[in-house]
Design a protein around this motif. Structure first.
Motif, PDB file in Angstrom:
ATOM      1  N   GLU A  67      21.225  14.711   1.615  1.00  0.00           N
ATOM      2  CA  GLU A  67      21.190  16.162   1.671  1.00  0.00           C
ATOM      3  C   GLU A  67      19.780  16.587   2.080  1.00  0.00           C
ATOM      4  OE1 GLU A  67      22.771  19.824  -1.162  1.00  0.00           O
ATOM      5  OE2 GLU A  67      23.048  17.754  -1.804  1.00  0.00           O
ATOM      6  N   ILE A  68      19.686  17.779   2.648  1.00  0.00           N
ATOM      7  CA  ILE A  68      18.423  18.312   3.141  1.00  0.00           C
ATOM      8  C   ILE A  68      17.888  19.336   2.143  1.00  0.00           C
ATOM      9  CG2 ILE A  68      17.288  19.499   5.056  1.00  0.00           C
ATOM     10  CD1 ILE A  68      18.673  16.792   5.801  1.00  0.00           C
ATOM     11  N   PHE A  69      16.588  19.215   1.798  1.00  0.00           N
ATOM     12  CA  PHE A  69      15.972  20.127   0.834  1.00  0.00           C
ATOM     13  C   PHE A  69      14.585  20.547   1.289  1.00  0.00           C
ATOM     14  CE2 PHE A  69      18.590  17.287  -1.803  1.00  0.00           C
ATOM     15  CZ  PHE A  69      19.400  18.206  -2.435  1.00  0.00           C
ATOM     16  N   TRP A  70      14.192  21.775   0.917  1.00  0.00           N
ATOM     17  CA  TRP A  70      12.795  22.194   1.029  1.00  0.00           C
ATOM     18  C   TRP A  70      12.102  21.786  -0.256  1.00  0.00           C
ATOM     19  CZ3 TRP A  70      10.085  23.547   5.076  1.00  0.00           C
ATOM     20  CH2 TRP A  70      10.715  24.144   6.165  1.00  0.00           C
ATOM     21  N   LEU A  71      10.906  21.201  -0.105  1.00  0.00           N
ATOM     22  CA  LEU A  71      10.045  20.866  -1.236  1.00  0.00           C
ATOM     23  C   LEU A  71       8.790  21.711  -1.111  1.00  0.00           C
ATOM     24  CD1 LEU A  71      10.225  16.958  -1.088  1.00  0.00           C
ATOM     25  CD2 LEU A  71      11.714  18.509  -2.347  1.00  0.00           C
ATOM     26  N   SER A  72       8.335  22.303  -2.214  1.00  0.00           N
ATOM     27  CA  SER A  72       7.145  23.155  -2.181  1.00  0.00           C
ATOM     28  C   SER A  72       6.004  22.516  -2.971  1.00  0.00           C
ATOM     29  CB  SER A  72       7.470  24.533  -2.758  1.00  0.00           C
ATOM     30  OG  SER A  72       7.829  24.419  -4.115  1.00  0.00           O
ATOM     31  N   ILE A  74       3.401  20.818  -1.920  1.00  0.00           N
ATOM     32  CA  ILE A  74       3.311  19.441  -1.427  1.00  0.00           C
ATOM     33  C   ILE A  74       1.943  18.809  -1.698  1.00  0.00           C
ATOM     34  CG2 ILE A  74       3.379  18.024   0.689  1.00  0.00           C
ATOM     35  CD1 ILE A  74       6.085  19.116  -0.342  1.00  0.00           C
ATOM     36  N   ARG A  75       2.007  17.559  -2.133  1.00  0.00           N
ATOM     37  CA  ARG A  75       0.830  16.687  -2.231  1.00  0.00           C
ATOM     38  C   ARG A  75       1.187  15.406  -1.483  1.00  0.00           C
ATOM     39  NH1 ARG A  75       2.364  17.873  -7.115  1.00  0.00           N
ATOM     40  NH2 ARG A  75       2.688  15.717  -7.708  1.00  0.00           N
ATOM     41  N   LYS A  76       0.183  14.743  -0.936  1.00  0.00           N
ATOM     42  CA  LYS A  76       0.442  13.528  -0.161  1.00  0.00           C
ATOM     43  C   LYS A  76      -0.239  12.340  -0.822  1.00  0.00           C
ATOM     44  CE  LYS A  76       0.476  11.667   4.445  1.00  0.00           C
ATOM     45  NZ  LYS A  76      -0.393  10.524   4.563  1.00  0.00           N
ATOM     46  N   ALA A  77       0.479  11.229  -0.860  1.00  0.00           N
ATOM     47  CA  ALA A  77      -0.073   9.960  -1.348  1.00  0.00           C
ATOM     48  C   ALA A  77       0.458   8.858  -0.441  1.00  0.00           C
ATOM     49  CB  ALA A  77       0.333   9.716  -2.794  1.00  0.00           C
ATOM     50  N   GLY A  78      -0.416   8.318   0.398  1.00  0.00           N
ATOM     51  CA  GLY A  78       0.012   7.296   1.349  1.00  0.00           C
ATOM     52  C   GLY A  78       0.996   7.875   2.344  1.00  0.00           C
ATOM     53  N   ASP A  79       2.139   7.223   2.489  1.00  0.00           N
ATOM     54  CA  ASP A  79       3.180   7.707   3.398  1.00  0.00           C
ATOM     55  C   ASP A  79       4.241   8.534   2.674  1.00  0.00           C
ATOM     56  OD1 ASP A  79       2.094   6.705   5.705  1.00  0.00           O
ATOM     57  OD2 ASP A  79       3.219   4.829   5.657  1.00  0.00           O
ATOM     58  N   PHE A  80       3.922   8.991   1.460  1.00  0.00           N
ATOM     59  CA  PHE A  80       4.877   9.774   0.687  1.00  0.00           C
ATOM     60  C   PHE A  80       4.343  11.177   0.427  1.00  0.00           C
ATOM     61  CE2 PHE A  80       6.222   5.494  -0.027  1.00  0.00           C
ATOM     62  CZ  PHE A  80       7.607   5.589  -0.074  1.00  0.00           C
ATOM     63  N   TYR A  81       5.285  12.126   0.353  1.00  0.00           N
ATOM     64  CA  TYR A  81       4.983  13.522   0.062  1.00  0.00           C
ATOM     65  C   TYR A  81       5.728  13.880  -1.220  1.00  0.00           C
ATOM     66  CZ  TYR A  81       3.260  13.677   4.818  1.00  0.00           C
ATOM     67  OH  TYR A  81       2.555  13.436   5.965  1.00  0.00           O
ATOM     68  N   THR A  82       5.023  14.507  -2.144  1.00  0.00           N
ATOM     69  CA  THR A  82       5.609  14.886  -3.422  1.00  0.00           C
ATOM     70  C   THR A  82       5.612  16.400  -3.526  1.00  0.00           C
ATOM     71  OG1 THR A  82       4.780  12.862  -4.444  1.00  0.00           O
ATOM     72  CG2 THR A  82       5.393  14.653  -5.934  1.00  0.00           C
ATOM     73  N   GLY A  83       6.729  16.940  -3.981  1.00  0.00           N
ATOM     74  CA  GLY A  83       6.833  18.379  -4.144  1.00  0.00           C
ATOM     75  C   GLY A  83       8.013  18.752  -5.021  1.00  0.00           C
ATOM     76  N   LYS A  84       8.112  20.036  -5.303  1.00  0.00           N
ATOM     77  CA  LYS A  84       9.143  20.582  -6.177  1.00  0.00           C
ATOM     78  C   LYS A  84      10.363  20.985  -5.342  1.00  0.00           C
ATOM     79  CE  LYS A  84       9.700  24.452  -9.338  1.00  0.00           C
ATOM     80  NZ  LYS A  84       9.005  25.606  -9.915  1.00  0.00           N
ATOM     81  N   LEU A  85      11.536  20.549  -5.749  1.00  0.00           N
ATOM     82  CA  LEU A  85      12.785  20.837  -5.048  1.00  0.00           C
ATOM     83  C   LEU A  85      13.098  22.331  -5.128  1.00  0.00           C
ATOM     84  CD1 LEU A  85      14.984  18.997  -3.716  1.00  0.00           C
ATOM     85  CD2 LEU A  85      16.249  19.264  -5.822  1.00  0.00           C
ATOM     86  N   GLU A  86      13.186  22.985  -3.958  1.00  0.00           N
ATOM     87  CA  GLU A  86      13.414  24.432  -3.889  1.00  0.00           C
ATOM     88  C   GLU A  86      14.864  24.820  -3.695  1.00  0.00           C
ATOM     89  OE1 GLU A  86      11.187  26.347  -0.841  1.00  0.00           O
ATOM     90  OE2 GLU A  86       9.298  26.088  -1.881  1.00  0.00           O
ATOM     91  N   THR A  87      15.704  23.892  -3.297  1.00  0.00           N
ATOM     92  CA  THR A  87      17.096  24.216  -3.004  1.00  0.00           C
ATOM     93  C   THR A  87      18.007  23.467  -3.973  1.00  0.00           C
ATOM     94  OG1 THR A  87      16.320  23.355  -0.872  1.00  0.00           O
ATOM     95  CG2 THR A  87      18.040  24.955  -0.795  1.00  0.00           C
TER      96      THR A  87
END
Length: 154
Positions: A67-72, A74-87
Motif C-alpha cells: 500500500e502507498i502512504f505519506w510519511l511526515s 522524515i528523518r534519514k538513516a543510511g538508505d532508510f527514511y523514518t516518519g509518521k504514517l499520515e494515511t
C-alpha cells in the motif's frame, strides 16, 4: 501563517488523493526523477535550518500486499527514511495511522518539503505530473498560488 494553512490544505488534498488510489504506481520516468532527486531532500534534512514539513510517499509491504502512504516528519538513516504514517491503512494490517515506520530508499515514490525561507514547496512530483495536463497559464497560476516548484531546490 497563511502559507502554513495553505500547505496543510495541500497535504490533506494530496493525502486523500493517494489514499484513494492505493494501487498508484509512479510511471517509470516519474519514479526515476523522484529517486534521482532524493539527494536534494537528503541535503535539506541535514541542514540546521531544517526543511519544513518533510514528507515522503512510500510503498509499504505486508507479505504479498502493499500500500502507498505519506510519511511526515522524515528523518534519514543510511538508505532508510523514518516518519509518521499520515494515511490510514486499507489493504495491509502490519501498520496503523500515526505509527512511526522506516522505509527503504527504493520504496520512495514521491517526496516534498517546504523551504523555511522562500516558503516554496519542492518535490511533489505526482502533483507536478498532474499539473502538466493543464494549459500552461493555468498550470503556472496554480503553481504560483501553492508556491510549488516542480524541481528540486539547488
Amino acid at each position: 501563517m497563511a502559507a502554513i494553512t495553505l500547505f496543510k490544505t495541500i497535504i490533506a488534498t494530496c493525502s486523500f488523493f493517494f489514499a484513494a488510489v492505493t494501487s498508484f504506481a509512479a510511471p517509470p520516468s516519474t519514479y526515476n526523477q523522484v529517486q534521482a532527486a532524493l539527494p536534494y531532500l537528503d541535503a535539506e534534512l541535514t541542514k540546521s535550518s531544517a526543511a519544513l514539513y518533510p514528507r515522503v510517499l512510500a510503498r509499504v509491504r505486508d507479505g504479498k500486499k502493499n500500500e502507498i502512504f505519506w510519511l511526515s516528519g522524515i528523518r534519514k538513516a543510511g538508505d532508510f527514511y523514518t516518519g509518521k504514517l499520515e494515511t490510514a491503512p486499507v489493504q495491509i494490517a502490519n501498520v496503523e495511522l500515526g505509527q512511526t515506520i522506516s522505509v527503504a530508499k527504493k520504496d520512495i515514490l514521491d517526496w516534498s518539503y517546504q523551504d523555511p525561507i522562500s516558503r516554496k514547496i519542492y518535490g511533489n512530483y505526482g502533483v507536478c505530473m498532474e499539473l502538466q495536463a493543464l494549459p500552461a497559464e493555468e498550470q503556472l497560476e496554480r503553481m504560483t498560488f501553492w508556491g510549488l516548484e516542480c524541481k528540486p531546490a539547488k
